[in-house]
Design a protein around this motif. Structure first.
Motif, PDB file in Angstrom:
ATOM      1  N   GLY A   3      48.929  95.905 -72.122  1.00 23.55           N
ATOM      2  CA  GLY A   3      48.693  96.632 -71.180  1.00 23.55           C
ATOM      3  C   GLY A   3      47.380  97.506 -71.355  1.00 23.55           C
ATOM      4  N   HIS A   4      46.413  97.170 -72.271  1.00 21.36           N
ATOM      5  CA  HIS A   4      45.157  97.926 -72.454  1.00 21.36           C
ATOM      6  C   HIS A   4      44.272  97.823 -71.157  1.00 21.36           C
ATOM      7  N   VAL A   5      43.810  98.919 -70.754  1.00 20.77           N
ATOM      8  CA  VAL A   5      42.957  98.868 -69.551  1.00 20.77           C
ATOM      9  C   VAL A   5      41.483  99.227 -70.090  1.00 20.77           C
ATOM     10  N   PHE A   6      41.425 100.199 -71.069  1.00 22.76           N
ATOM     11  CA  PHE A   6      40.136 100.477 -71.676  1.00 22.76           C
ATOM     12  C   PHE A   6      40.243 100.185 -73.120  1.00 22.76           C
ATOM     13  N   GLY A   7      39.381  99.881 -74.100  1.00 23.10           N
ATOM     14  CA  GLY A   7      39.287  99.941 -75.209  1.00 23.10           C
ATOM     15  C   GLY A   7      39.561  98.489 -76.135  1.00 23.10           C
ATOM     16  N   ARG A   8      39.428  97.343 -75.083  1.00 26.27           N
ATOM     17  CA  ARG A   8      39.817  96.208 -75.694  1.00 26.27           C
ATOM     18  C   ARG A   8      38.640  95.187 -75.257  1.00 26.27           C
ATOM     19  N   GLY A   9      37.551  94.853 -75.872  1.00 26.78           N
ATOM     20  CA  GLY A   9      36.678  94.015 -75.547  1.00 26.78           C
ATOM     21  C   GLY A   9      35.711  94.597 -74.210  1.00 26.78           C
ATOM     22  N   ASN A  10      35.935  95.833 -73.713  1.00 21.89           N
ATOM     23  CA  ASN A  10      35.178  96.138 -72.583  1.00 21.89           C
ATOM     24  C   ASN A  10      34.519  97.580 -73.092  1.00 21.89           C
ATOM     25  N   GLN A  11      34.247  97.754 -74.263  1.00 27.50           N
ATOM     26  CA  GLN A  11      33.631  99.031 -74.725  1.00 27.50           C
ATOM     27  C   GLN A  11      32.181  99.341 -73.944  1.00 27.50           C
ATOM     28  N   GLN A  12      31.666  98.457 -73.103  1.00 29.34           N
ATOM     29  CA  GLN A  12      30.465  98.760 -72.260  1.00 29.34           C
ATOM     30  C   GLN A  12      30.892  99.686 -71.394  1.00 29.34           C
ATOM     31  N   LEU A  13      32.269  99.949 -71.015  1.00 31.04           N
ATOM     32  CA  LEU A  13      32.807 101.222 -70.290  1.00 31.04           C
ATOM     33  C   LEU A  13      32.983 102.234 -71.259  1.00 31.04           C
ATOM     34  N   SER A  14      32.181 102.733 -71.423  1.00 30.60           N
ATOM     35  CA  SER A  14      31.930 104.053 -72.510  1.00 30.60           C
ATOM     36  C   SER A  14      32.649 105.423 -71.810  1.00 30.60           C
ATOM     37  N   PRO A  15      32.964 106.296 -72.571  1.00 27.49           N
ATOM     38  CA  PRO A  15      33.397 107.616 -71.984  1.00 27.49           C
ATOM     39  C   PRO A  15      32.565 108.189 -70.903  1.00 27.49           C
ATOM     40  N   ASP A  16      31.129 108.017 -71.325  1.00 26.10           N
ATOM     41  CA  ASP A  16      30.303 108.716 -70.269  1.00 26.10           C
ATOM     42  C   ASP A  16      30.196 107.823 -69.102  1.00 26.10           C
ATOM     43  N   VAL A  17      30.283 106.690 -69.084  1.00 26.75           N
ATOM     44  CA  VAL A  17      30.359 105.820 -67.739  1.00 26.75           C
ATOM     45  C   VAL A  17      31.613 105.878 -67.225  1.00 26.75           C
ATOM     46  N   LEU A  18      32.676 106.188 -67.725  1.00 29.04           N
ATOM     47  CA  LEU A  18      34.039 106.433 -66.987  1.00 29.04           C
ATOM     48  C   LEU A  18      34.172 107.762 -66.462  1.00 29.04           C
ATOM     49  N   ARG A  19      33.472 108.655 -67.231  1.00 27.94           N
ATOM     50  CA  ARG A  19      33.301 110.166 -66.358  1.00 27.94           C
ATOM     51  C   ARG A  19      32.511 109.866 -65.058  1.00 27.94           C
ATOM     52  N   ALA A  20      31.361 109.290 -65.328  1.00 25.25           N
ATOM     53  CA  ALA A  20      30.697 109.148 -64.094  1.00 25.25           C
ATOM     54  C   ALA A  20      31.054 108.472 -62.842  1.00 25.25           C
ATOM     55  N   ILE A  21      32.003 107.628 -63.441  1.00 21.23           N
ATOM     56  CA  ILE A  21      32.745 106.764 -62.016  1.00 21.23           C
ATOM     57  C   ILE A  21      33.862 107.694 -61.450  1.00 21.23           C
ATOM     58  N   GLY A  22      34.408 108.386 -62.574  1.00 21.70           N
ATOM     59  CA  GLY A  22      35.658 109.198 -62.062  1.00 21.70           C
ATOM     60  C   GLY A  22      37.109 108.424 -61.835  1.00 21.70           C
ATOM     61  N   ARG A  23      38.202 108.977 -62.272  1.00 25.19           N
ATOM     62  CA  ARG A  23      39.336 108.511 -62.086  1.00 25.19           C
ATOM     63  C   ARG A  23      39.726 107.777 -60.700  1.00 25.19           C
ATOM     64  N   ASP A  24      39.415 108.559 -59.576  1.00 27.29           N
ATOM     65  CA  ASP A  24      39.757 108.194 -58.388  1.00 27.29           C
ATOM     66  C   ASP A  24      38.863 106.648 -57.730  1.00 27.29           C
ATOM     67  N   ASN A  25      38.080 106.698 -58.661  1.00 25.16           N
ATOM     68  CA  ASN A  25      37.485 105.307 -58.364  1.00 25.16           C
ATOM     69  C   ASN A  25      37.542 104.128 -59.366  1.00 25.16           C
ATOM     70  N   ILE A  26      38.798 104.235 -60.039  1.00 26.71           N
ATOM     71  CA  ILE A  26      39.009 103.131 -60.964  1.00 26.71           C
ATOM     72  C   ILE A  26      40.074 102.404 -60.152  1.00 26.71           C
ATOM     73  N   TRP A  27      39.854 101.093 -60.111  1.00 28.41           N
ATOM     74  CA  TRP A  27      40.794 100.173 -59.347  1.00 28.41           C
ATOM     75  C   TRP A  27      41.521  99.283 -60.503  1.00 28.41           C
TER      76      TRP A  27
END
Length: 374
Positions: free
Chosen positions: A302-326
């Motif tokens: 059930g992991h969405v972040f933090g398993r093999g996709n560390q390119q999606l850093s906290p700064d990146v995720l904040r820039a994209i925004g929760r509403d834009n996560i599909w």
């Protein structure tokens, strides 16, 4: 006076160092040096600190650990009662240091070994521990296929806290698995079983072994891919950050685009404008253009972040925004979680809290369900 709970603590300081650099792992001296030269940051101590913070108030705890970055610095910073039982002779620690430290912890008769690392570290620990002492992993690596890890660093601390208060008394056998990193960098997952270790039996906090897909899900995955690809084709405003995994790969295939199966690509106006990006490259892109992230969850975990996709850093995720996560996942994949939530282990606890809550999951063509994310 009762004997204090003896907790063995071992940290692989270089665990996960290749993740943000899109190196698909951290095994081997060459990869380590490449990551360090590229400016990678060591994060394993920070992750162990998130686990040990949960234990700082217990006075029935005695910590045995290794020198320097292998545990000493973390324990000292938190003010824990600790004893050094192994000292590394190397400026940069090695897998042999992990094995030597674990061997000494076993000899000392600790009640539990808490270690921070990835699947390579789990292999090192397993080679010494076997079934002699219960263990629990703090996830800090790029690859986390083994079932000996807690779902997040904080969850590892919660498990140990339960043991300290007597709430957990049973253990179960869990698999140690690792993949061929060379094949991994070529988009091939070749996971191998290396043994089993005992872990505290608390499934809310300890992850399952990563599961592969099933053929009977293929039709639903095709529907998900068709739905998402149609939206992307009609959108000339957003960048689309395409996460790793077979479900996202099917979306890319529907659009006739080359895909980095185990990396992150960026699509705009029906074209791949950046392939297999690093965290810094991705942040530069999403900081200057509205973006959406298409990602799936790891089956069985059930992991969405933090398993093999560390390119999606906290700064990146904040820039994209929760509403834009599909998030895209079949209902069968969600059912396999057996009521456990989707997990975010971004490396930033405040961000994980911001992301937490009920979130829409795309489960078919124009079909969504709402599911908890923690």
């Amino acid at each position: 006076m009762s004997k204090p709970f003896q907790l063995g603590v071992v940290i692989n300081p270089y665990a996960g160092i290749g993740g943000a650099m899109a190196l698909k792992g951290s095994d081997g001296e060459a990869i380590r040096q490449q990551a360090l030269a590229a400016g990678a940051t060591k994060l394993a101590n920070d992750k162990m600190a998130r686990a040990l913070t949960k234990l700082a108030s217990f006075n029935n705890l005695s910590v045995l650990t290794a020198s320097g970055e292998m545990g000493e610095h973390c324990c000292a910073a938190l003010g824990l009662d600790y004893q050094i039982i192994y000292t590394s002779q190397s400026a940069e620690t090695t897998p042999e240091d992990t094995e030597n430290a674990v061997r000494e912890l076993v000899n000392q008769g600790v009640d539990l070994i808490l270690f921070a690392g990835g699947d390579g570290t789990a292999r090192n620990v397993c080679s010494i521990v076997e079934d002699k002492v219960p263990v629990l992993g703090v996830p800090a690596g790029v690859k986390i296929h083994s079932g000996v890890y807690a779902v997040t660093p904080s969850a590892a601390g919660d498990v140990v806290a339960k043991m300290l208060t007597g709430e957990l008394v049973s253990v179960r056998q869990a698999e140690v698995r690792d993949i061929d990193e060379s094949a991994f960098r070529q988009g091939k997952v070749r996971a191998q079983h290396y043994g089993e270790m005992q872990v505290p039996d608390e499934l809310t906090y300890v992850q399952s072994v990563k599961m592969g897909g099933r053929e009977d899900e293929s039709m639903v995955i095709n529907e998900i891919a068709e739905y998402i690809s149609e939206i992307i084709a009609e959108d000339d405003e957003h960048l689309y950050v395409m996460g790793s995994g077979s479900t996202v790969a099917e979306v890319m295939a529907r659009m006739g685009l080359a895909n980095t199966l185990l990396g992150v690509d960026v699509v705009k106006n029906g074209e791949v404008i950046a392939a297999d990006v690093t965290a810094s490259q991705l942040l530069e892109l999403v900081s200057h253009s509205p973006a959406r992230l298409v990602i799936t969850a790891i089956g069985g975990q059930g992991h969405v972040f933090g398993r093999g996709n560390q390119q999606l850093s906290p700064d990146v995720l904040r820039a994209i925004g929760r509403d834009n996560i599909w998030i895209a996942a079949t209902k069968q994949k969600l059912q396999q979680l057996d009521g456990r939530p989707l997990r975010s282990d971004s490396g930033d606890e405040s961000l994980d809290s911001e992301l937490a809550g009920i979130i829409a999951v795309i489960t078919g063509y124009d079909d969504r369900v709402y599911y908890p994310l923690q």
